[in-house]
Design a protein around this motif. Structure first.
Motif, PDB file in Angstrom:
ATOM      1  N   GLN A 118      -4.764   1.026  -0.504  1.00 53.22           N
ATOM      2  CA  GLN A 118      -5.612   1.147   0.684  1.00 53.22           C
ATOM      3  C   GLN A 118      -6.087   2.583   0.882  1.00 53.22           C
ATOM      4  O   GLN A 118      -6.208   3.066   1.999  1.00 53.22           O
ATOM      5  CB  GLN A 118      -4.897   0.620   1.931  1.00 53.22           C
ATOM      6  CG  GLN A 118      -4.684  -0.866   1.889  1.00 53.22           C
ATOM      7  CD  GLN A 118      -4.092  -1.417   3.165  1.00 53.22           C
ATOM      8  OE1 GLN A 118      -3.780  -0.714   4.110  1.00 53.22           O
ATOM      9  NE2 GLN A 118      -3.926  -2.720   3.184  1.00 53.22           N
ATOM     10  N   ARG A 119      -6.376   3.261  -0.216  1.00 48.46           N
ATOM     11  CA  ARG A 119      -6.966   4.599  -0.172  1.00 48.46           C
ATOM     12  C   ARG A 119      -8.418   4.456  -0.567  1.00 48.46           C
ATOM     13  O   ARG A 119      -8.741   3.897  -1.606  1.00 48.46           O
ATOM     14  CB  ARG A 119      -6.264   5.542  -1.148  1.00 48.46           C
ATOM     15  CG  ARG A 119      -4.869   5.887  -0.706  1.00 48.46           C
ATOM     16  CD  ARG A 119      -4.128   6.713  -1.732  1.00 48.46           C
ATOM     17  NE  ARG A 119      -4.822   7.938  -2.049  1.00 48.46           N
ATOM     18  CZ  ARG A 119      -4.936   8.417  -3.290  1.00 48.46           C
ATOM     19  NH1 ARG A 119      -4.428   7.776  -4.315  1.00 48.46           N
ATOM     20  NH2 ARG A 119      -5.555   9.549  -3.507  1.00 48.46           N
ATOM     21  N   GLY A 120      -9.293   4.982   0.280  1.00 46.12           N
ATOM     22  CA  GLY A 120     -10.704   4.988  -0.038  1.00 46.12           C
ATOM     23  C   GLY A 120     -11.000   5.950  -1.175  1.00 46.12           C
ATOM     24  O   GLY A 120     -10.203   6.832  -1.488  1.00 46.12           O
ATOM     25  N   PRO A 157       0.833  -1.209   0.000  1.00 44.89           N
ATOM     26  CA  PRO A 157       0.000   0.000   0.000  1.00 44.89           C
ATOM     27  C   PRO A 157       0.864   1.253   0.000  1.00 44.89           C
ATOM     28  O   PRO A 157       1.761   1.402   0.828  1.00 44.89           O
ATOM     29  CB  PRO A 157      -0.798  -0.115   1.298  1.00 44.89           C
ATOM     30  CG  PRO A 157      -0.798  -1.561   1.627  1.00 44.89           C
ATOM     31  CD  PRO A 157       0.514  -2.087   1.123  1.00 44.89           C
ATOM     32  N   GLY A 158       0.630   2.124  -0.966  1.00 48.61           N
ATOM     33  CA  GLY A 158       1.364   3.377  -1.062  1.00 48.61           C
ATOM     34  C   GLY A 158       2.543   3.351  -2.009  1.00 48.61           C
ATOM     35  O   GLY A 158       3.172   4.381  -2.245  1.00 48.61           O
ATOM     36  N   GLU A 159       2.861   2.204  -2.569  1.00 47.96           N
ATOM     37  CA  GLU A 159       4.013   2.110  -3.474  1.00 47.96           C
ATOM     38  C   GLU A 159       3.884   3.073  -4.657  1.00 47.96           C
ATOM     39  O   GLU A 159       4.823   3.788  -4.983  1.00 47.96           O
ATOM     40  CB  GLU A 159       4.155   0.682  -3.999  1.00 47.96           C
ATOM     41  CG  GLU A 159       5.278   0.546  -5.016  1.00 47.96           C
ATOM     42  CD  GLU A 159       5.224  -0.723  -5.826  1.00 47.96           C
ATOM     43  OE1 GLU A 159       6.272  -1.083  -6.381  1.00 47.96           O
ATOM     44  OE2 GLU A 159       4.149  -1.343  -5.923  1.00 47.96           O
ATOM     45  N   ARG A 160       2.702   3.097  -5.273  1.00 45.39           N
ATOM     46  CA  ARG A 160       2.504   3.977  -6.445  1.00 45.39           C
ATOM     47  C   ARG A 160       2.560   5.448  -6.078  1.00 45.39           C
ATOM     48  O   ARG A 160       2.729   6.303  -6.937  1.00 45.39           O
ATOM     49  CB  ARG A 160       1.179   3.669  -7.127  1.00 45.39           C
ATOM     50  CG  ARG A 160       1.172   2.319  -7.799  1.00 45.39           C
ATOM     51  CD  ARG A 160      -0.095   2.088  -8.548  1.00 45.39           C
ATOM     52  NE  ARG A 160      -1.212   2.018  -7.616  1.00 45.39           N
ATOM     53  CZ  ARG A 160      -2.440   1.667  -7.952  1.00 45.39           C
ATOM     54  NH1 ARG A 160      -2.721   1.384  -9.207  1.00 45.39           N
ATOM     55  NH2 ARG A 160      -3.382   1.601  -7.056  1.00 45.39           N
ATOM     56  N   LEU A 161       2.401   5.750  -4.790  1.00 45.74           N
ATOM     57  CA  LEU A 161       2.462   7.137  -4.325  1.00 45.74           C
ATOM     58  C   LEU A 161       3.865   7.514  -3.870  1.00 45.74           C
ATOM     59  O   LEU A 161       4.105   8.635  -3.446  1.00 45.74           O
ATOM     60  CB  LEU A 161       1.476   7.343  -3.162  1.00 45.74           C
ATOM     61  CG  LEU A 161       0.023   7.004  -3.459  1.00 45.74           C
ATOM     62  CD1 LEU A 161      -0.802   7.072  -2.190  1.00 45.74           C
ATOM     63  CD2 LEU A 161      -0.530   7.933  -4.513  1.00 45.74           C
ATOM     64  N   GLY A 162       4.788   6.567  -3.920  1.00 42.80           N
ATOM     65  CA  GLY A 162       6.152   6.822  -3.494  1.00 42.80           C
ATOM     66  C   GLY A 162       6.333   6.767  -1.982  1.00 42.80           C
ATOM     67  O   GLY A 162       7.291   7.319  -1.455  1.00 42.80           O
ATOM     68  N   ALA A 181      -3.989  11.149   1.287  1.00 40.81           N
ATOM     69  CA  ALA A 181      -3.646   9.820   1.780  1.00 40.81           C
ATOM     70  C   ALA A 181      -3.505   9.902   3.286  1.00 40.81           C
ATOM     71  O   ALA A 181      -3.051  10.918   3.827  1.00 40.81           O
ATOM     72  CB  ALA A 181      -2.338   9.328   1.161  1.00 40.81           C
ATOM     73  N   LEU A 182      -3.924   8.867   3.972  1.00 37.21           N
ATOM     74  CA  LEU A 182      -3.822   8.778   5.421  1.00 37.21           C
ATOM     75  C   LEU A 182      -2.571   7.961   5.739  1.00 37.21           C
ATOM     76  O   LEU A 182      -2.495   6.781   5.392  1.00 37.21           O
ATOM     77  CB  LEU A 182      -5.063   8.118   5.987  1.00 37.21           C
ATOM     78  CG  LEU A 182      -5.267   8.135   7.484  1.00 37.21           C
ATOM     79  CD1 LEU A 182      -5.296   9.546   8.033  1.00 37.21           C
ATOM     80  CD2 LEU A 182      -6.576   7.447   7.833  1.00 37.21           C
ATOM     81  N   ILE A 183      -1.568   8.612   6.337  1.00 38.97           N
ATOM     82  CA  ILE A 183      -0.291   7.952   6.574  1.00 38.97           C
ATOM     83  C   ILE A 183       0.058   7.911   8.059  1.00 38.97           C
ATOM     84  O   ILE A 183      -0.512   8.645   8.863  1.00 38.97           O
ATOM     85  CB  ILE A 183       0.843   8.633   5.808  1.00 38.97           C
ATOM     86  CG1 ILE A 183       1.072  10.071   6.299  1.00 38.97           C
ATOM     87  CG2 ILE A 183       0.598   8.608   4.313  1.00 38.97           C
ATOM     88  CD1 ILE A 183       2.346  10.711   5.794  1.00 38.97           C
ATOM     89  N   ARG A 184       1.000   7.054   8.400  1.00 40.81           N
ATOM     90  CA  ARG A 184       1.517   6.973   9.765  1.00 40.81           C
ATOM     91  C   ARG A 184       2.415   8.167  10.038  1.00 40.81           C
ATOM     92  O   ARG A 184       3.143   8.612   9.159  1.00 40.81           O
ATOM     93  CB  ARG A 184       2.305   5.675   9.957  1.00 40.81           C
ATOM     94  CG  ARG A 184       1.406   4.456   9.870  1.00 40.81           C
ATOM     95  CD  ARG A 184       2.168   3.184  10.058  1.00 40.81           C
ATOM     96  NE  ARG A 184       2.847   3.198  11.347  1.00 40.81           N
ATOM     97  CZ  ARG A 184       3.725   2.281  11.723  1.00 40.81           C
ATOM     98  NH1 ARG A 184       4.021   1.298  10.916  1.00 40.81           N
ATOM     99  NH2 ARG A 184       4.298   2.349  12.897  1.00 40.81           N
TER     100      ARG A 184
END
Length: 142
Positions: free
Chosen positions: A127-129, A20-25, A138-141
């Protein structure tokens, strides 16, 4: 010559992300990685409990007031502290996928769609709604 059936040829036919998030870098794990479902759900539950408490105090527990208060709290806190109260408590924050400040319109669009609920139930491989995809967030840690 590579098989053209395995490559995306129209909008929306991107291959799934490896994480999750790979395409967003974004990294696979740790700070800056996509917030996982359990944290998201816990943050949502905290925010919903706050909205219910405010509704009980000010509106004698009105379900419509619960939803309106929930959406308003999202709209207020996302641009000011970078996330809702619940998200902050579980170690998450909301970012613009385009970089910089999330702005004012993104929280409004994201929160209204989250209030409708259905867009939040449709996720992609990052995993982005759908509410995050439309708002460009995006909701990130943390």
């Amino acid at each position: 010559m590579p098989d053209s059936s395995s490559r995306p040829n129209t909008f929306g036919q991107l291959p799934p992300s490896k994480w999750p998030g790979e395409r967003l870098g974004l990294p696979k794990i740790g700070p800056g990685s996509i917030g996982r479902p359990l944290r998201r759900l816990l943050g949502f539950a905290i925010d919903w409990a706050i909205a219910i408490g405010a509704s009980a105090i000010f509106f004698d527990y009105d379900p419509a007031a619960n939803l309106i208060i929930f959406v308003i709290l999202q709209i207020i806190f996302i641009p000011t502290i970078g996330a809702s109260i619940g998200h902050r408590l579980v170690g998450l924050r909301i970012i613009s996928i385009h970089g910089g400040w999330v702005g004012l319109w993104r929280p409004v669009v994201r929160s209204v769609l989250l209030g409708i609920a259905l867009p939040a139930l449709v996720w992609d491989s990052d995993q982005r709604g759908f509410h995050d995809k439309i708002a460009g967030t995006a909701l990130i840690r943390q």
